[in-house]
Design an enzyme around this catalytic site. Structure first.
Site, PDB file in Angstrom:
ATOM      1  N   ARG A   1      11.522  -5.730   6.377  1.00 14.86           N
ATOM      2  CA  ARG A   1      12.671  -5.306   5.557  1.00 14.86           C
ATOM      3  C   ARG A   1      13.915  -5.231   6.442  1.00 14.86           C
ATOM      4  NH1 ARG A   1      11.542  -3.132   0.585  1.00 14.86           N
ATOM      5  NH2 ARG A   1      13.310  -1.748   0.580  1.00 14.86           N
TER       6      ARG A   1
ATOM      7  N   HIS B   1       6.002   6.152  -2.251  1.00 14.01           N
ATOM      8  CA  HIS B   1       7.344   6.629  -2.624  1.00 14.01           C
ATOM      9  C   HIS B   1       7.278   8.100  -3.008  1.00 14.01           C
ATOM     10  CE1 HIS B   1       7.970   2.257  -4.229  1.00 14.01           C
ATOM     11  NE2 HIS B   1       8.144   2.313  -2.922  1.00 14.01           N
TER      12      HIS B   1
ATOM     13  N   CYS C   1       0.836  -1.205   0.000  1.00 14.24           N
ATOM     14  CA  CYS C   1       0.000   0.000   0.000  1.00 14.24           C
ATOM     15  C   CYS C   1       0.872   1.257   0.000  1.00 14.24           C
ATOM     16  CB  CYS C   1      -0.916  -0.002   1.220  1.00 14.24           C
ATOM     17  SG  CYS C   1      -0.016   0.091   2.794  1.00 14.24           S
TER      18      CYS C   1
ATOM     19  N   ALA D   1       3.068   1.585   3.012  1.00 16.94           N
ATOM     20  CA  ALA D   1       4.254   0.716   2.959  1.00 16.94           C
ATOM     21  C   ALA D   1       5.351   1.353   2.122  1.00 16.94           C
ATOM     22  CB  ALA D   1       3.874  -0.655   2.385  1.00 16.94           C
TER      23      ALA D   1
END
Length: 543
Positions: A96, A194, A62, A65
């Site tokens: 991660r 991002h 999503c 994330a």
């Protein structure tokens, strides 16, 4: 290995058979997301960055994330507060392996997960008071250089004003407190997150220091490198051996203090194009710093990227040193890689991973004798597949417009050409300056390119192509292994790594070979070996 025209046509027919299971509307949609590579068709177009159809088991993440989990999370000296349920915070922190280290006495908060742990009562009555208390506790206890607040889905739905809370906290404590409205449902995938993270980092941190010149020669920023398993450290080891000064890494093992100085670099290196190209473009527009598309995954790709960098700077001493370091590194790894290649030669792979990894790792597979027969991305845009020349032709939709497109202007004081215009013209056709070629052009005829590969298609393509290994993410790893196929998890490296650079390539080859030679596969029977792939009946009379 490229296939003949006849074999390509057979692959296209097999694809149509796979798609027959879908309803008509879904079939049409998914067909546009899949390309069988065929150079005789010229430029091939693929649909990307559109919403996954309801009911399809996607591997995507999503917007939250992408924002907190990918871009912000690795920054070590900032406290990253997640305003939302605890599961969101854990998902963006525990899946991660962003490594970070600091000198004694410096702030390193990489191991902490900060969350307001919203409960039902907070959703009903609002969670701002809880967020304020959280900021107070974190700042007073951890002494971070800065604070980020990331919003999850409930926050956007109930309307908590995290921006106002951030402004009040910033005034109270005198450190940057930044809010990110990256609710999970924004955009179509983690790509939206991002973009949101890139925007705020550029607006609030990058270029905020008083430094006007870099602290060392050949100053560079490394963009889109997240230090999974120590990748960034291996890349930096080689770069520093050559003589580069790394100003900042965005954002693996990165820090607030380094990001502030990013405007002083003479060149930006872009590893993961999708997650960081926004900052790369804005740095070029505001400060005049060009960006170079690099790939530090694989022996030959690493060597080529180093040569491209040296050509950019154009210093004969740097070019010579680059060749010396490459020769030294190759002497250490080439013989070892050949040994692993003997065990992997002739095998095939699926490479469906994240952003640029689905492209980058194909070269590394090839170096150990493994051909990639299917590849794709979870959250790419068309330019990641087809190359940046298609950007003017990409149609904007409501999801694209939902993410703010900030515009930066030339910094009259700091903007300058890092190398003369004449030299830029001389080298622009020799190295990928401000350009990414995309995945499709590098793939062989007959291979499949699949955007947003889902679980049904994964199983059907495995039955069709019978790959020897699948490079994927955590969501489908164990399903694949139960089918008797090794699955290399390239989002967290299965607790291994680094895989970048020269030594990282050897470690990857070792892990892949170990996966092939493990005796455990003798105890797993793939479905097609226990049930027939073709069924028929015999009737009397020859009917």
């Amino acid at each position: 290995m490229a296939l003949s025209k006849h074999e390509i046509e057979k692959r296209k027919k097999a694809l149509e058979k796979i798609l027959e299971a879908y309803p008509a509307k879904t079939k049409k949609n998914r067909r546009s997301h899949i390309v069988v590579r065929d150079t005789s068709e010229g430029a091939q177009e693929i649909t990307a960055n559109t919403r996954t159809l309801p009911g399809i088991m996607t591997n995507r993440g999503c917007a939250f994330a992408g924002c907190k989990g990918v871009v912000l999370g690795p920054i070590k000296d900032m406290a990253h507060i997640v305003h939302g349920p605890i599961g969101c915070s854990y998902y963006a922190w525990g899946t991660r392996r962003n490594k970070a280290k600091t000198a004694e006495g410096e702030v390193n908060l990489i191991n902490y997960a900060f969350s307001t742990d919203m409960q039902e009562s907070d959703v009903v009555f609002g969670g701002e008071k809880k967020l304020i208390a959280m900021i107070d506790e974190v700042v007073e206890t951890m002494k971070p250089k800065a604070v980020t607040i990331t919003a999850t889905c409930p926050v956007g739905l109930i309307g908590d004003d995290i921006g106002s809370v951030a402004k009040a906290a910033e005034k109270k404590y005198g450190i940057p407190v930044m809010s990110f409205n990256c609710e999970g449902y924004k955009g179509v995938s983690q790509s939206a997150g991002h973009h949101i993270a890139n925007n705020v980092l550029m607006q609030r941190i990058i270029g905020s220091s008083d430094l006007e010149e870099p602290a060392g020669k050949y100053a560079i920023n490394i963009l889109g490198e997240y230090n999974i398993g120590g990748d960034s450290w291996e890349i930096e080891r080689v770069l520093k051996d050559i003589g580069y000064h790394v100003v900042s890494v965005m954002t693996g093992d990165g820090s607030y203090e380094q990001l502030k100085d990013a405007h002083t670099a003479e060149l930006n290196l872009v590893q993961c194009h999708r997650s960081i190209n926004y900052i790369a473009e804005m740095l070029e527009e505001k400060y005049g710093t060009p960006w170079l598309k690099v790939n530090f995954i694989g022996v030959q790709s690493t060597a080529q990227s180093l040569r491209d960098m040296a050509l950019y700077f154009g210093d004969p001493a740097l070019i010579q040193k680059t060749e010396e370091v490459i020769a030294k590194e190759l002497a250490q790894v080439e013989v070892v890689m050949e040994q692993y290649k003997k065990l992997c030669e002739g095998k095939t792979a699926f490479c469906f991973v994240g952003g640029s990894r689905g492209h980058h790792y194909q070269g590394l597979f090839k170096e150990i004798g493994i051909d990639t027969v299917l590849a794709g991305y979870e959250f790419a845009h068309r330019d990641d597949y087809e190359g940046r020349e298609v950007i003017p032709n990409i149609k904007m939709d409501a999801d694209n417009k939902n993410i703010e497109e900030i515009k930066v202007t030339k910094d009259e004081k700091r903007y300058k050409l890092k190398i003369p215009k004449e030299r830029l013209e001389e080298i622009k056709d020799k190295i990928p300056l401000s350009y990414y070629n995309g995945m499709i052009k590098d793939m062989d005829d007959g291979t499949f390119i699949v955007d947003d590969l889902n679980h049904y298609e994964t199983e059907e393509f495995i039955k069709l192509l019978k790959p020897d290994i699948l490079a994927s993410g955590i969501k489908d790893k164990y399903v694949i292994q139960k089918m008797g196929i090794p699955s290399k998890q390239l989002h967290s490296y299965d607790y291994s790594g680094p895989y970048a650079g020269f030594k990282g390539a050897v470690k990857f080859a070792e892990d892949v070979t170990m996966g092939f030679t493990s005796p455990t596969w003798n105890y797993i029977v793939p479905p097609w070996k226990s049930s027939p792939t073709l069924e028929g009946t015999v009737t009397e009379g020859g009917e």
